[in-house]
Motif scaffolding. Structure first.
Motif, PDB file in Angstrom:
ATOM      1  N   ASP A   1      -0.021   1.391   0.011  1.00 25.74           N
ATOM      2  CA  ASP A   1       0.427   0.705   1.227  1.00 25.74           C
ATOM      3  C   ASP A   1       1.534   1.539   1.859  1.00 25.74           C
ATOM      4  O   ASP A   1       2.314   2.177   1.140  1.00 25.74           O
ATOM      5  CB  ASP A   1       0.945  -0.708   0.890  1.00 25.74           C
TER       6      ASP A   1
ATOM      7  N   ASN B   1       5.010   0.956  -0.456  1.00 30.77           N
ATOM      8  CA  ASN B   1       5.155  -0.156  -1.398  1.00 30.77           C
ATOM      9  C   ASN B   1       3.865  -0.953  -1.524  1.00 30.77           C
ATOM     10  O   ASN B   1       3.571  -1.785  -0.694  1.00 30.77           O
ATOM     11  CB  ASN B   1       6.287  -1.068  -0.913  1.00 30.77           C
ATOM     12  N   PRO B   2       3.102  -0.718  -2.597  1.00 27.15           N
ATOM     13  CA  PRO B   2       3.440   0.150  -3.720  1.00 27.15           C
ATOM     14  C   PRO B   2       2.807   1.537  -3.632  1.00 27.15           C
ATOM     15  O   PRO B   2       1.895   1.794  -2.859  1.00 27.15           O
ATOM     16  CB  PRO B   2       2.832  -0.604  -4.900  1.00 27.15           C
TER      17      PRO B   2
HETATM   18 MG    MG Z   1       2.927  -3.574   0.368  1.00 26.89          MG
END
Ligand code: MG
Ligand code: ADP
Length: 220
Positions: free
Chosen positions: A214, A201-202
């Motif tokens: 991430d 995410n993302p």
């Molecule tokens: Mg993140």
């Protein structure tokens, strides 16, 4: 801050994902400002710096993420700023240093997550990043193992699907690349039952590929 002994850092999480064939923007740990500058020069500017600590779950909440750093001076300054703002927010946190990665060009932001259901075991989630997930809960779920066909359905059934096809001049996202990524995450969590939770995410999705910028893994 969540004191979680079982949290892997972004650097560690991305290493495991990369080995499993899941595309990530690789991150390297720098333990000093000097090291951060040397790694940045090697990777090429612009770079991103992020706090690396198993005590910090949401890195940007405490000023732990600096994007688009264009030269060594900016990297040096950001290194100090990150360490001091995280120390101020979480005086108890054990800090490894700061991770360095290349700044990915903008894409459509999506997320893939895994959590364990008491009854069904590992379940994958797919959604669009940002406000669409947080406010509108526009996400889809499938029980692991997730096949290519399941993955395609997961992608197409979210309300925001048209966003993946491009809008207002934004380029479309590769649906096959997202399918492949979801299937690989499914295989990865199946092979690694010690993983309790996973969050990409993302992920930035482009017309020809999709890459996680991430990553967070929590072990049992
Ligand atoms: Mg993140
Ligand atoms: P957090 O722990 O707060 O979730 P992230 O690593 O997700 O921290 O970083 C926060 C935001 O910064 C991301 O949502 C993304 O928009 C942006 N970002 C992070 N890494 C990169 C990168 N390598 N390239 C471009 N943008 C990035």
């Amino acid at each position: 801050m969540v004191m979680s002994q079982n949290l892997l850092t972004e650097v560690e999480s991305k290493e495991l994902l990369k080995k499993a064939g899941i595309p990530v923007v690789e991150a390297k740990l720098a333990r000093s400002k000097k090291e951060a500058i040397a790694i940045s020069r090697e990777m090429g500017f612009p770079v991103v710096l992020k706090i690396s600590s198993t005590d910090v779950v949401h890195k940007s909440d405490s000023g732990g993420v600096k994007l688009g750093l264009a030269n060594a001076a900016q990297v040096g300054k950001s290194y100090s700023q990150i360490i001091s703002s995280v120390k101020q927010a979480y005086p108890e946190a054990r800090i490894d240093g700061v991770s360095v990665q290349t700044m990915a060009p903008p894409g459509v932001e999506v997320i893939v997550g895994m959590s364990k259901d008491a009854q069904f075991g590992p379940v994958l989630m797919f959604g669009l990043g940002g406000i669409l997930v947080e406010v509108l809960k526009d996400v889809s779920f499938r029980i692991v193992p997730v096949t290519e066909r399941d993955a395609r359905e997961m992608i197409k059934e979210i309300k925001g699907y048209p966003v993946l096809q491009g809008y207002r001049g934004q380029k479309p996202a590769s649906i096959p690349a997202l399918e492949q990524l979801i299937v690989k995450v499914s295989q990865f969590v199946e092979k690694n039952p010690q993983i309790k939770e996973l969050d990409l995410n993302p992920i930035f999705a482009y017309p020809d590929k999709a890459v996680a910028v991430d990553a967070r893994i929590i072990l049992e």
